[in-house]
Design a protein around this motif. Structure first.
Motif: not given
Length: 430
Positions: A32, A66, A69-71, A122, A145
């Motif tokens: 990402t 990923p 949601d993370t992306d 993370p 992060i």
């Protein structure tokens, strides 16, 4: 402990420190790295490099993306910063992050390749006053992060090298490819970048890692142990634990026996070997025999053969645990790290360059086997198999609370020495 002398180019150090801190504030997870990639593309293209990124770099989207949601959060952050119509960002959909920047020198010469990983972890960064990024105001702005392994420093060295080579283009011949690689932390980017056509041209390949030794040391031939990381699911049959236990097939019991068996695996006399179970999950009521359990484990070895031995032994353990409990099981690869020997000739050339730059002999170390894994091994193997030379450096430094910790940090003076080392190798014409 030997001390690191200050980098002699103080103007360079000011520039590198500013760059590192800028990228440290905006870390992005594996696959990402949209904002990071776009910013690198913009500066490198302005310096005169030809760049490939996004859809032009990838024939198909990379594996192990990923969760959505993370992306989505990473993409939205990049859009807010760059604008939805940013030309660099628009080509990166599908987790096509990272780039390759290429510059032609003045006349014929060797083709060099340098790899710099760009992803973060993370981890919530420490905001304690004793943690320098927090004290100096450049701690992560992205909650949860953090650049906790030095990749912000790696990409800073890559940018510093790019700037120096562009400014001194008349002094060197040949071609340079700079590989800004995503997803090292999940061991996906190295395998993808090893298949790029630019790497097929490379005659001399170098990469590096900051920290690792927790003391000041420059290592010219650093090798890393191989690793195989797997996701496993055991599936049985649910039943009431009190009323009908005979009808159940206990996936939880099988998984527990498997974990014990994995830790009991015999080690290999040929070199370092490791095993660990890092994730275990069973969402189940206490009065129901569990019908599904998921876990993630890893095996490591000093070389690929030892790692393969451990992987095969682990497979037998998993299969045996499943058979004993009349359940089924499936295993999938989460990530792989290859181990591959470096080129001694190139390592010795780097050592000679370090001495010529004035680095004290007490700081220089010939070789070191790191008891961790790094996916640059895939690129090193590709270059060596096609007849080129390759090596991995360590720029050792105390790192606060250790790698992958909330207080990770490194001595920024190493950034300048890394740039000067790599630049000198390119300027030293054959």
């Amino acid at each position: 402990m030997s001390e690191l002398p200050p980098c002699p180019d103080r103007e360079l150090m000011l520039e590198l420190s500013e760059t590192r801190r800028r990228f440290h504030r905006t870390p992005e997870l594996s696959w990402t790295e949209y904002l990071t990639t776009a910013r690198l593309c913009q500066e490198l293209e302005a310096l005169g490099y030809s760049i490939e990124w996004g859809e032009a770099l990838y024939r198909q989207p990379p594996g192990n993306p990923p969760d959505s949601d993370t992306d989505r959060a990473a993409w939205q952050r990049a859009e807010r910063t760059l604008g939805a119509n940013n030309r660099y960002l628009s080509g990166m959909r599908g987790n096509r992050t990272g780039l390759v920047a290429t510059l032609e020198g003045n006349g014929p010469g060797r083709v060099f390749g340098f790899r710099f990983d760009i992803d973060a972890l993370p981890i919530n960064e420490s905001l304690d006053a004793g943690h320098e990024p927090a004290a100096r105001g450049f701690a992560s702005e992205h909650a949860g992060i953090m650049h906790a392994c030095g990749h912000d420093g790696h990409l800073t060295i890559g940018l510093g090298l790019a700037r120096r080579l562009a400014a001194r283009r008349e002094r060197w011949g040949g071609r340079v490819h700079l590989f800004f690689q995503p997803a090292e932390e999940v061991a996906g980017g190295g395998a993808v970048f090893a298949g790029l056509p630019q790497l097929a041209e490379v005659e001399r390949f170098l990469t590096l890692h900051l920290g690792i030794l927790d003391r000041y040391r420059i290592v010219f031939d650093a090798t890393w142990i191989a690793a195989r990381i797997y996701d496993v699911v055991f599936r049985g049959r649910a039943s009431h634990a009190g009323n009908a236990p005979q009808d159940g097939r206990n996936a939880l019991l099988a998984a527990c026996q498997a974990v014990q068996g994995l830790y009991a695996l015999p080690r290999h006399s040929g070199g370092m070997s490791r095993v660990n179970v890092g994730r275990f999950r069973s969402d189940n009521a206490q009065n129901v025999i569990a019908d599904e359990v998921r876990l993630r484990y890893e095996v490591r070895g000093a070389d690929n053969a030892i790692c393969d031995f451990m992987a095969a032994a682990a497979e037998q353990v998993l299969d045996g645990a499943a058979r004993m409990n009349a359940v089924t099981w499936e295993r999938s690869v989460f990530a792989e790290f290859s181990s591959y020997p470096n080129s001694r000739d190139l390592a010795e050339s780097v050592a000679a360059t370090a001495r010529a730059l004035g680095l004290p002999e007490a700081l220089l170390q010939d070789s070191f086997l790191v008891s961790a894994s790094e996916d640059a091994g895939f690129l090193i193997q590709r270059v060596r198999e096609q007849g080129g030379q390759a090596t991995h450096l360590i720029l050792g430094s105390p790192v606060g609370g250790g790698h992958h910790s909330p207080t990770f940090d490194f001595d920024e003076e190493l950034l300048g020495w890394g740039v000067l080392l790599f630049e000198s190798l390119v300027l030293d014409k054959p």
